[in-house]
Design a protein around this motif. Structure first.
Motif: not given
Length: 267
Positions: A1-5, A28-31, A41-47, A232-234
């Motif tokens: 999930m992305s929260f740009p603001n 979990t929430t991260f920077a 293409g589809l290539d997403i990486k997060t912790p 959590g974050g949302m």
């Protein structure tokens, strides 16, 4: 999930055993700079998450302190465009949503050191756009997905704030055609509330859903435990396993589905 603001990203993972009621989640929430993606293409990486592939075939791997998921997904059938176009009003703003509602899925699920093979069908959903909450205490929404006999896929939205109450369904047929239909507001058929001791929110756990234009009358209930809440974050929300029975297009149906609820349903 992305929260740009808010300059943050959130990863959420939960597992429900619908037979025993066992449930566990991780959020979990991260920077934002810990989140990377490709524009080619589809290539997403997060912790804790790697998600690669394309619109037809993809691989998802996620790891938490108590479990992990490693699955491969292959798309079957057409893409669902919500409201027939992929664009619709949501609480005063415009949102965009598409789905691959029939994903052939296989892989492994590990929970507390025990690994087992998993297989079946997944519903992959992608939504983006602003949500006009504006601190309105009356704001709440419900989203449900139902896979129906004959290959029909039904997605239901019910959004409420102090000014509006909008409840509607998108039905995608196997030949890529659509039906769009109003739904009787869910609050009219929502019952057996559950009060969260964590967030203080109250949520219904049973619904009667009427879609007259589709000759459909359905009963939906959460399965497993009522306490399938993420906080959590949302923000606090229900992301829950459910099941349905009733009639669709005048014919008896039964199956499993998913329910998302945000906001406080307490009158």
């Amino acid at each position: 999930m992305s929260f740009p603001n808010l300059d943050k990203r959130t990863l959420a993972f939960s597992v429900t055993d619908k037979d025993t009621g066992w449930y566990k989640n991780y959020e979990t929430t991260f920077a934002k700079d810990a989140y990377t993606w490709s524009t080619r293409g589809l290539d997403i990486k997060t912790p804790g998450l790697t998600w690669t592939g394309d619109a037809r075939k993809m691989s998802v791997r996620t790891t938490t302190p108590w479990g992990s998921l490693n699955v491969q997904l292959k798309a079957r059938g057409p893409v669902m465009k919500y409201a027939g176009t992929g664009s619709f009003p949501l609480l005063g703003d415009t949102n965009y949503e598409f789905a691959l509602p029939s994903m052939q899925t296989s892989g492994t699920l590990t929970v507390q050191g025990r690994t087992q093979r998993v297989s079946g069908e997944s519903w992959l959903d992608r939504q983006w756009g602003p949500i006009g909450t504006d601190g309105d205490p009356a704001m709440h929404w419900t989203w449900m997905n139902l896979s129906l006999p004959g290959g029909d896929k039904l997605a239901l939205w019910d959004t409420v704030n102090s000014k509006t109450d909008n409840s509607w369904a998108t039905v995608l047929h196997p030949d890529s055609s659509y039906d769009l239909a109003p739904v009787t507001p869910l609050a009219d058929g929502a019952h057996r509330p559950w009060a969260s001791p964590t967030s203080g929110n109250t949520y219904p756990t049973r619904w009667t859903i009427d879609i007259p234009a589709l000759k459909s009358h359905l009963s939906v209930r959460l399965t497993g435990t009522d306490a399938q809440e993420l906080t959590g974050g949302m923000g606090a929300r229900i992301e829950a396993k459910a099941s349905f029975t009733g009639t669709y297009q005048g014919k008896k149906v039964t199956g499993n589905n998913y329910v998302e609820m945000a906001g406080n349903w307490k009158a």
